[in-house]
Design an enzyme around this catalytic site. Structure first.
Site, PDB file in Angstrom:
ATOM      1  CG  HIS A  72     -32.743 -60.537  27.803  1.00  0.00           C
ATOM      2  ND1 HIS A  72     -33.659 -61.420  26.827  1.00  0.00           N
ATOM      3  CD2 HIS A  72     -33.586 -59.881  28.373  1.00  0.00           C
ATOM      4  CE1 HIS A  72     -34.961 -60.853  27.007  1.00  0.00           C
ATOM      5  NE2 HIS A  72     -34.850 -59.877  27.962  1.00  0.00           N
ATOM      6  CE1 TYR A 201     -31.915 -65.188  19.395  1.00  0.00           C
ATOM      7  CE2 TYR A 201     -31.899 -65.189  16.887  1.00  0.00           C
ATOM      8  CZ  TYR A 201     -31.694 -64.486  17.982  1.00  0.00           C
ATOM      9  OH  TYR A 201     -31.305 -63.257  18.172  1.00  0.00           O
ATOM     10  N   PRO A 292     -31.281 -60.149   9.913  1.00  0.00           N
ATOM     11  CG  PRO A 292     -33.878 -59.908  10.112  1.00  0.00           C
ATOM     12  CD  PRO A 292     -32.619 -59.925   9.110  1.00  0.00           C
ATOM     13  CE  LYS A 296     -23.546 -59.032  16.572  1.00  0.00           C
ATOM     14  NZ  LYS A 296     -23.211 -58.836  17.717  1.00  0.00           N
ATOM     15  CE1 TYR A 385     -28.111 -61.813  21.284  1.00  0.00           C
ATOM     16  CE2 TYR A 385     -28.370 -63.121  19.363  1.00  0.00           C
ATOM     17  CZ  TYR A 385     -28.809 -62.140  20.228  1.00  0.00           C
ATOM     18  OH  TYR A 385     -30.113 -61.912  20.152  1.00  0.00           O
TER      19      TYR A 385
HETATM   20  P1  FAS Z   1     -32.434 -46.379   8.683  1.00  0.00           P
HETATM   21  O1  FAS Z   1     -32.810 -46.822   7.339  1.00  0.00           O
HETATM   22  O2  FAS Z   1     -32.755 -46.828  10.000  1.00  0.00           O
HETATM   23  O3  FAS Z   1     -32.482 -44.738   8.638  1.00  0.00           O
HETATM   24  C1  FAS Z   1     -32.331 -44.009   7.474  1.00  0.00           C
HETATM   25  C2  FAS Z   1     -33.175 -42.759   7.340  1.00  0.00           C
HETATM   26  O4  FAS Z   1     -32.979 -42.142   6.302  1.00  0.00           O
HETATM   27  C3  FAS Z   1     -34.475 -43.282   6.951  1.00  0.00           C
HETATM   28  O5  FAS Z   1     -35.592 -42.565   8.070  1.00  0.00           O
HETATM   29  C4  FAS Z   1     -34.947 -42.679   5.836  1.00  0.00           C
HETATM   30  O6  FAS Z   1     -36.210 -42.098   5.791  1.00  0.00           O
HETATM   31  C5  FAS Z   1     -33.740 -41.272   5.676  1.00  0.00           C
HETATM   32  N1  FAS Z   1     -33.785 -41.297   4.263  1.00  0.00           N
HETATM   33  C6  FAS Z   1     -33.632 -42.129   3.128  1.00  0.00           C
HETATM   34  N2  FAS Z   1     -33.426 -41.440   2.007  1.00  0.00           N
HETATM   35  C7  FAS Z   1     -33.158 -40.194   2.357  1.00  0.00           C
HETATM   36  C8  FAS Z   1     -33.217 -39.007   1.689  1.00  0.00           C
HETATM   37  N3  FAS Z   1     -33.146 -38.960   0.166  1.00  0.00           N
HETATM   38  N4  FAS Z   1     -33.037 -37.768   2.201  1.00  0.00           N
HETATM   39  C9  FAS Z   1     -33.216 -37.734   3.527  1.00  0.00           C
HETATM   40  N5  FAS Z   1     -33.675 -38.856   4.298  1.00  0.00           N
HETATM   41  C10 FAS Z   1     -33.713 -39.870   3.965  1.00  0.00           C
HETATM   42  N6  FAS Z   1     -31.940 -54.845  12.855  1.00  0.00           N
HETATM   43  C11 FAS Z   1     -31.856 -55.723  13.724  1.00  0.00           C
HETATM   44  O7  FAS Z   1     -30.611 -55.513  14.421  1.00  0.00           O
HETATM   45  N7  FAS Z   1     -32.419 -56.514  14.276  1.00  0.00           N
HETATM   46  C12 FAS Z   1     -33.884 -56.531  13.493  1.00  0.00           C
HETATM   47  O8  FAS Z   1     -34.711 -57.228  13.810  1.00  0.00           O
HETATM   48  C13 FAS Z   1     -34.075 -55.487  12.254  1.00  0.00           C
HETATM   49  N8  FAS Z   1     -35.157 -55.532  11.567  1.00  0.00           N
HETATM   50  C14 FAS Z   1     -35.174 -54.885  10.651  1.00  0.00           C
HETATM   51  C15 FAS Z   1     -36.562 -54.735   9.882  1.00  0.00           C
HETATM   52  C16 FAS Z   1     -36.905 -53.773   8.780  1.00  0.00           C
HETATM   53  C17 FAS Z   1     -38.205 -53.738   8.030  1.00  0.00           C
HETATM   54  C18 FAS Z   1     -35.507 -53.197   8.142  1.00  0.00           C
HETATM   55  C19 FAS Z   1     -35.623 -52.351   7.055  1.00  0.00           C
HETATM   56  C20 FAS Z   1     -34.376 -53.321   9.075  1.00  0.00           C
HETATM   57  C21 FAS Z   1     -34.324 -54.113  10.208  1.00  0.00           C
HETATM   58  N9  FAS Z   1     -33.084 -54.003  11.177  1.00  0.00           N
HETATM   59  C22 FAS Z   1     -32.855 -54.789  12.117  1.00  0.00           C
HETATM   60  C23 FAS Z   1     -32.200 -53.224  10.517  1.00  0.00           C
HETATM   61  C24 FAS Z   1     -32.209 -51.962  11.049  1.00  0.00           C
HETATM   62  O9  FAS Z   1     -32.677 -51.947  12.544  1.00  0.00           O
HETATM   63  C25 FAS Z   1     -31.013 -51.104  10.562  1.00  0.00           C
HETATM   64  O10 FAS Z   1     -29.869 -51.510  10.894  1.00  0.00           O
HETATM   65  C26 FAS Z   1     -31.257 -49.622  11.354  1.00  0.00           C
HETATM   66  O11 FAS Z   1     -32.351 -49.099  11.117  1.00  0.00           O
HETATM   67  C27 FAS Z   1     -29.925 -48.895  10.599  1.00  0.00           C
HETATM   68  O12 FAS Z   1     -30.135 -47.579  10.974  1.00  0.00           O
HETATM   69  P2  FAS Z   1     -29.722 -46.532  10.059  1.00  0.00           P
HETATM   70  O13 FAS Z   1     -28.476 -46.818   9.273  1.00  0.00           O
HETATM   71  O14 FAS Z   1     -29.829 -45.044  10.688  1.00  0.00           O
HETATM   72  O15 FAS Z   1     -30.962 -46.402   8.686  1.00  0.00           O
HETATM   73  C1  PHB Z   2     -36.037 -58.230  17.867  1.00  0.00           C
HETATM   74  O1  PHB Z   2     -36.466 -58.161  19.194  1.00  0.00           O
HETATM   75  O2  PHB Z   2     -36.534 -57.340  17.258  1.00  0.00           O
HETATM   76  C2  PHB Z   2     -35.006 -59.176  17.665  1.00  0.00           C
HETATM   77  C3  PHB Z   2     -34.137 -59.708  18.653  1.00  0.00           C
HETATM   78  C4  PHB Z   2     -33.123 -60.536  17.900  1.00  0.00           C
HETATM   79  C5  PHB Z   2     -32.821 -60.693  16.484  1.00  0.00           C
HETATM   80  C6  PHB Z   2     -33.764 -60.033  15.827  1.00  0.00           C
HETATM   81  C7  PHB Z   2     -34.813 -59.197  16.224  1.00  0.00           C
HETATM   82  O3  PHB Z   2     -31.809 -61.656  16.153  1.00  0.00           O
END
Ligand code: FAS
Ligand code: PHB
Length: 392
Positions: A72, A201, A292, A296, A385
């Site tokens: 994009h 957005y 989000p 980032k 961005y």
């Molecule tokens: P994660 O949380 O992905 O992974 C951590 C892992 O550790 C999980 O699998 C968990 O099960 C495991 N864990 C936890 N405790 C443990 C233990 N005691 N023993 C063993 N394993 C354990 N970011 C964006 O950029 N755009 C978005 O739209 C966006 N939407 C999101 C929506 C939600 C609901 C959430 C929660 C986050 C969102 N994020 C978004 C942010 C997300 O993408 C995170 O930045 C990303 O998952 C970070 O990755 P990790 O640091 O690997 O953590």
């Molecule tokens: C997504 O595609 O999940 C997305 C993209 C941009 C954002 C947040 C989420 O700022």
């Protein structure tokens, strides 16, 4: 059991770290609390900075990303009946972003780690981390209902916001910074072709909306909702009606389709300092959370892990230098705080709290008008961005 690096968590941070360490000849064990299926289907991020694409290529886990990722070249800002497309390459010396679901990255990394015979254990929660102030940390975990231990040289806390790693840092050492927001995001996956080329957005009096996508056939859309909103109060008709209202633009229509996934994500800014203590190193959501809006969260996690993998390479390598590990926290935090500010800025630019005054709303529209009419403001948004060069 014994390894060089014990990795807690098989999200994108833990999986990428395991692969990068393997490529550097460093042994690791990944312990993940949930099942492989749960990790692979968890709907989250979707927007990748070029640096994230690059590190996945470096890891040898980007073949499908290169085939299926959607490059994009900008985003649309939509407000007050206007739509301003902000082009990235012309404002950032040629840089762009890629849309590719976090679920797909997790699937690709798990497949590669399994192919390479990695010690990657699912349904294996870590219950305690011991000895991080010494030179022989020990991890306690449960596998098939039996408590086991893992001895290691270093511990990588990639266990997300609710993990066990961050609390292992002594309370008199750990400092946290936090901001919560008076709204959340309701996100849906819909089996319908996106109604837009680049992401939209949208600011509206009724609240924020985002039109993203996952492929030419699947749309990803978000709505600002109250922080205590319940999915039960948001039937499909209400979701589409709200999206139509908030994304409205004369001459443009939003195509609708069956909603296959839905979820509500709270909005929070959070940073834990330091990101390391003794032999424990935090990466990703274990150390920081961003709203989000700036896309980032995932990118920060991948950037942390690349720094940590390089530092581990130095320490375990012939030189045995600990300089990279000692500098890890500060090197990450500079980038983390810049992303925290940008995510906060994008969020406050585009969201209106339910108790916002008329003055707040008029200032917000004036701010959007300025961004949409100023090359300098659009260049600033674009360079934030598309992401920061490593180490900046
Ligand atoms: P994660 O949380 O992905 O992974 C951590 C892992 O550790 C999980 O699998 C968990 O099960 C495991 N864990 C936890 N405790 C443990 C233990 N005691 N023993 C063993 N394993 C354990 N970011 C964006 O950029 N755009 C978005 O739209 C966006 N939407 C999101 C929506 C939600 C609901 C959430 C929660 C986050 C969102 N994020 C978004 C942010 C997300 O993408 C995170 O930045 C990303 O998952 C970070 O990755 P990790 O640091 O690997 O953590
Ligand atoms: C997504 O595609 O999940 C997305 C993209 C941009 C954002 C947040 C989420 O700022």
């Amino acid at each position: 059991m014994r390894t060089q690096v014990a990795i807690i968590g098989a999200g994108p941070a833990g999986l990428l770290l395991s692969q990068l360490l393997h490529n550097r000849g460093i042994d690791s064990v990944v312990l993940e609390a949930r099942s492989r299926e749960y990790c692979e289907q968890r709907q989250r991020a979707g927007m990748l900075e070029q640096a994230t694409v690059d590190v996945l290529r470096e890891a040898g886990a980007a073949d499908r990303l290169d085939r299926e990722g959607l490059v994009h070249h900008g985003i649309h800002l939509r407000f007050a009946g206007r739509d301003r497309h902000i082009d990235f390459p012309s404002r950032t010396g040629g840089r762009s972003v890629t849309v590719y679901g976090q679920t797909e990255i997790v699937k690709d990394l798990i497949a590669k780690r399994v192919d390479e015979g990695a010690r990657l254990y699912f349904d294996t929660p870590v219950t305690a981390i011991e000895g991080i102030e010494g030179d022989a940390p020990r991890i306690r975990f449960v596998r098939d209902g039996v408590e086991e231990t893992l001895d290691c040289d270093l511990v990588a806390g990639c266990d997300g916001f609710h993990g066990v790693s961050r609390p292992t840092i002594p309370a008199d050492v750990l400092k946290t910074y936090e901001r919560s927001y008076p709204f959340a995001w309701l996100g849906v996956l819909a089996d319908v072709a996106p109604s837009t080329d680049d992401l939209i957005y949208a600011y509206s009096e009724r609240g924020f909306a985002l039109h993203s996508m996952r492929s030419a056939q699947v749309s990803r859309l978000y709505l600002q909702v109250d922080p205590d909103a319940k999915l039960a109060d948001w039937p499909d008709e209400r979701i589409w009606a709200e999206l139509r209202e908030r994304l409205a633009l004369p001459g443009w229509t939003l195509d609708e389709g069956p909603i296959s996934e839905r979820g509500i994500t709270p909005m929070r800014s959070f940073v834990a300092e330091p990101m390391s203590f003794g032999r424990l190193f935090l990466a990703g959501d274990a150390a920081h959370i961003v709203p989000p809006t700036g896309a980032k969260g995932l990118n920060l996690a991948m950037a942390d892990v690349r720094v940590l993998a390089d530092a581990c390479g130095e320490w375990f390598g012939s030189g045995g230098s600990r300089d990279g590990l000692d500098a890890y926290s500060d090197a990450c935090l500079r980038r983390v705080w810049r992303a925290e500010h940008f995510s906060y800025w994008m969020t406050t630019l585009l969201h209106t709290g339910v108790d916002a005054s008329e003055f707040d709303r008029r200032c917000q529209v004036a701010h959007l008008e300025y961004v949409a009419d100023s090359d300098a403001a659009m260049a600033s948004l674009a360079e934030n961005y598309v992401g920061y060069a490593w180490g900046s």
